[in-house]
Design an enzyme around this catalytic site. Structure first.
Site, PDB file in Angstrom:
ATOM      1  CE1 TYR A 176       1.058  13.508   2.324  1.00  9.33           C
ATOM      2  CE2 TYR A 176      -0.851  14.278   1.113  1.00  9.33           C
ATOM      3  CZ  TYR A 176      -0.198  14.053   2.308  1.00  9.33           C
ATOM      4  OH  TYR A 176      -0.813  14.360   3.497  1.00  9.33           O
ATOM      5  CE1 TYR A 206       1.428   8.825   5.219  1.00 13.71           C
ATOM      6  CE2 TYR A 206       0.737   6.552   5.579  1.00 13.71           C
ATOM      7  CZ  TYR A 206       0.508   7.801   5.038  1.00 13.71           C
ATOM      8  OH  TYR A 206      -0.622   8.042   4.306  1.00 13.71           O
ATOM      9  CG  HIS A 238       9.573   5.761   0.443  1.00 13.26           C
ATOM     10  ND1 HIS A 238       8.706   5.734   1.519  1.00 13.26           N
ATOM     11  CD2 HIS A 238       8.816   5.569  -0.653  1.00 13.26           C
ATOM     12  CE1 HIS A 238       7.481   5.512   1.084  1.00 13.26           C
ATOM     13  NE2 HIS A 238       7.517   5.413  -0.233  1.00 13.26           N
TER      14      HIS A 238
HETATM   15  P1  M7G Z   1       4.870   3.851  -1.254  1.00 15.80           P
HETATM   16  O1  M7G Z   1       4.728   5.115  -2.013  1.00 15.80           O
HETATM   17  O2  M7G Z   1       4.930   3.968   0.241  1.00 15.80           O
HETATM   18  O3  M7G Z   1       3.693   2.852  -1.536  1.00 15.80           O
HETATM   19  O4  M7G Z   1       6.164   3.142  -1.814  1.00 15.80           O
HETATM   20  P2  M7G Z   1       3.218   1.957  -2.765  1.00 15.80           P
HETATM   21  O5  M7G Z   1       3.704   0.557  -2.432  1.00 15.80           O
HETATM   22  O6  M7G Z   1       1.712   2.039  -2.665  1.00 15.80           O
HETATM   23  O7  M7G Z   1       3.794   2.531  -4.005  1.00 15.80           O
HETATM   24  C1  M7G Z   1       6.812   2.092  -1.172  1.00 15.80           C
HETATM   25  C2  M7G Z   1       7.718   1.402  -2.177  1.00 15.80           C
HETATM   26  O8  M7G Z   1       8.499   0.443  -1.502  1.00 15.80           O
HETATM   27  C3  M7G Z   1       6.938   0.648  -3.261  1.00 15.80           C
HETATM   28  O9  M7G Z   1       7.440   0.990  -4.540  1.00 15.80           O
HETATM   29  C4  M7G Z   1       7.141  -0.818  -2.894  1.00 15.80           C
HETATM   30  O10 M7G Z   1       7.173  -1.671  -4.029  1.00 15.80           O
HETATM   31  C5  M7G Z   1       8.480  -0.787  -2.198  1.00 15.80           C
HETATM   32  N1  M7G Z   1       8.634  -1.870  -1.210  1.00 15.80           N
HETATM   33  C6  M7G Z   1       7.694  -2.317  -0.331  1.00 15.80           C
HETATM   34  N2  M7G Z   1       8.217  -3.297   0.432  1.00 15.80           N
HETATM   35  C7  M7G Z   1       7.478  -4.002   1.479  1.00 15.80           C
HETATM   36  C8  M7G Z   1       9.524  -3.483   0.055  1.00 15.80           C
HETATM   37  C9  M7G Z   1      10.560  -4.353   0.504  1.00 15.80           C
HETATM   38  O11 M7G Z   1      10.424  -5.187   1.404  1.00 15.80           O
HETATM   39  N3  M7G Z   1      11.767  -4.203  -0.134  1.00 15.80           N
HETATM   40  C10 M7G Z   1      11.962  -3.310  -1.166  1.00 15.80           C
HETATM   41  N4  M7G Z   1      13.163  -3.269  -1.739  1.00 15.80           N
HETATM   42  N5  M7G Z   1      10.990  -2.474  -1.598  1.00 15.80           N
HETATM   43  C11 M7G Z   1       9.772  -2.556  -0.985  1.00 15.80           C
END
Ligand code: M7G
Length: 323
Positions: free
Chosen positions: A255, A260, A263
């Site tokens: 957070y 959004y 996950h």
């Molecule tokens: P977050 O807390 O929304 O944001 O986590 P953050 O990226 O600032 O940590 C989203 C998580 O999803 C992160 O750990 C990203 O590395 C992961 N992630 C993002 N994308 C676009 C993808 C994707 O296309 N595939 C997978 N498997 N993971 C993703």
């Protein structure tokens, strides 16, 4: 290496594909060699990573922004011997008494650079990776309703990649576990940040099937069965596939998140994953306990997080006199 060889044998040998950001989920090859590098967004000697802002020529002939992340990967214990034996060149750099340093040049198969491509990249992606001064915000429930929620509704990142995974249009062959229940089910996949070559930096992500929960702020006791499924089944699936016990896992929500759609992050306890600090990570087990104690916990509590100085949300908090 955090785990024994038994655990290693169980991991899949597949590598993570670069550039899963295509809207239809197709894994087209990005023309890396033709990238025009405009600037370095961020560089870290400690993490051995560099974040580049570049432009590639789109089919219409225009220069389109891309982010390319290059990262040297951790050593794999079982391949270290090969490094010593099969190097292509070894140069002595200096020698003094009992101390000496060398330049060792490994063969290509032992010198992988994990490469992540975001293309086309939006202004928000460029901002996300640009190194910036950060400030701590303390968000009350009123702040959330008046400042954060309207901002999220107008601004947040596209979550098409999440829908692609849930609908098996992308990364379907990477799914580690799925509970198909539309309200209490989820999909567990390796995170984009993990190349799956070693367990030291294990990183998986659980994406919920339901599409009406944006973040921690939306959670109530109604979501307890979903959260308990993620915790229990996620731990079991990681143990079964990778041989890593739950006592070696950090399981948490961010957070603010960047995306959004609810996950949950699963990372190796010994790995200092980006975003695992106290101002961003909320342990899933604690979230469950808090909701079991008070269904409205996350609609009452103030929550703390850091924002970069150039972020629009930071400006909104400033305008409201909250920073
Ligand atoms: P977050 O807390 O929304 O944001 O986590 P953050 O990226 O600032 O940590 C989203 C998580 O999803 C992160 O750990 C990203 O590395 C992961 N992630 C993002 N994308 C676009 C993808 C994707 O296309 N595939 C997978 N498997 N993971 C993703």
């Amino acid at each position: 290496m955090a785990e024994g060889p038994q655990a290693k044998r169980r991991r899949p040998e597949e590598g993570a594909a670069a550039g899963d950001g295509h809207h239809d989920g197709a894994g087209a090859h990005f023309p890396l060699a033709e990238l025009r590098v405009l600037r370095v967004l961020r560089e870290s000697a400690r993490d051995k990573t560099v974040f580049l802002h570049g432009q590639a020529t789109s089919p219409s002939g225009e220069g389109t922004d891309a982010v390319v992340i290059l990262e040297k990967t951790p050593f794999q214990e079982e391949k270290v011997l090969d490094l010593l034996k099969k190097h292509t060149k070894l140069e002595l750099q200096m020698s003094n008494d009992i101390y000496s340093t060398y330049h060792l040049y490994p063969p290509p198969e032992l010198s992988e650079i994990k490469t992540t491509v975001v293309y086309p990249a939006t202004e928000k992606h460029l901002q996300k990776y640009l190194h910036q001064e950060v400030h701590l915000i303390r968000e009350t429930w009123e702040d959330y309703k008046d400042i954060t929620l309207p901002f999220i509704q107008s601004q947040s990142f596209s979550i098409q990649w999440v829908y692609n995974i849930l609908e098996k249009k992308a990364e379907a062959d990477r799914i580690v576990h799925e509970n198909q229940d539309p309200s209490n089910g989820f999909v567990l996949v390796p995170d984009l940040k993990w190349n799956q070559n070693q367990l030291d930096d294990l990183y998986l992500i659980a994406l919920v099937h339901r599409r009406d929960v944006m973040s921690l702020r939306d959670l109530t006791a109604e979501h307890l069965p979903l959260l308990r499924n993620i915790l229990q089944e996620g731990k079991e699936a990681v143990m079964k596939r990778f041989g890593v016990p739950s006592s070696k896992l950090r399981i948490y929500l961010h957070y603010q998140p960047s995306y959004y759609h609810l996950h949950v992050h699963f990372t190796a306890l010994g790995y200092d994953a980006p975003g695992s600090s106290v101002e961003r990570a909320h342990l899933l087990a604690d979230v469950i306990d808090n909701l079991a104690t008070d269904s409205m916990f996350y609609q009452k509590r103030a929550l703390t997080f850091a924002l970069r100085a150039d972020e629009l949300l930071f400006k909104k908090f400033q305008e409201a006199g909250r920073v």
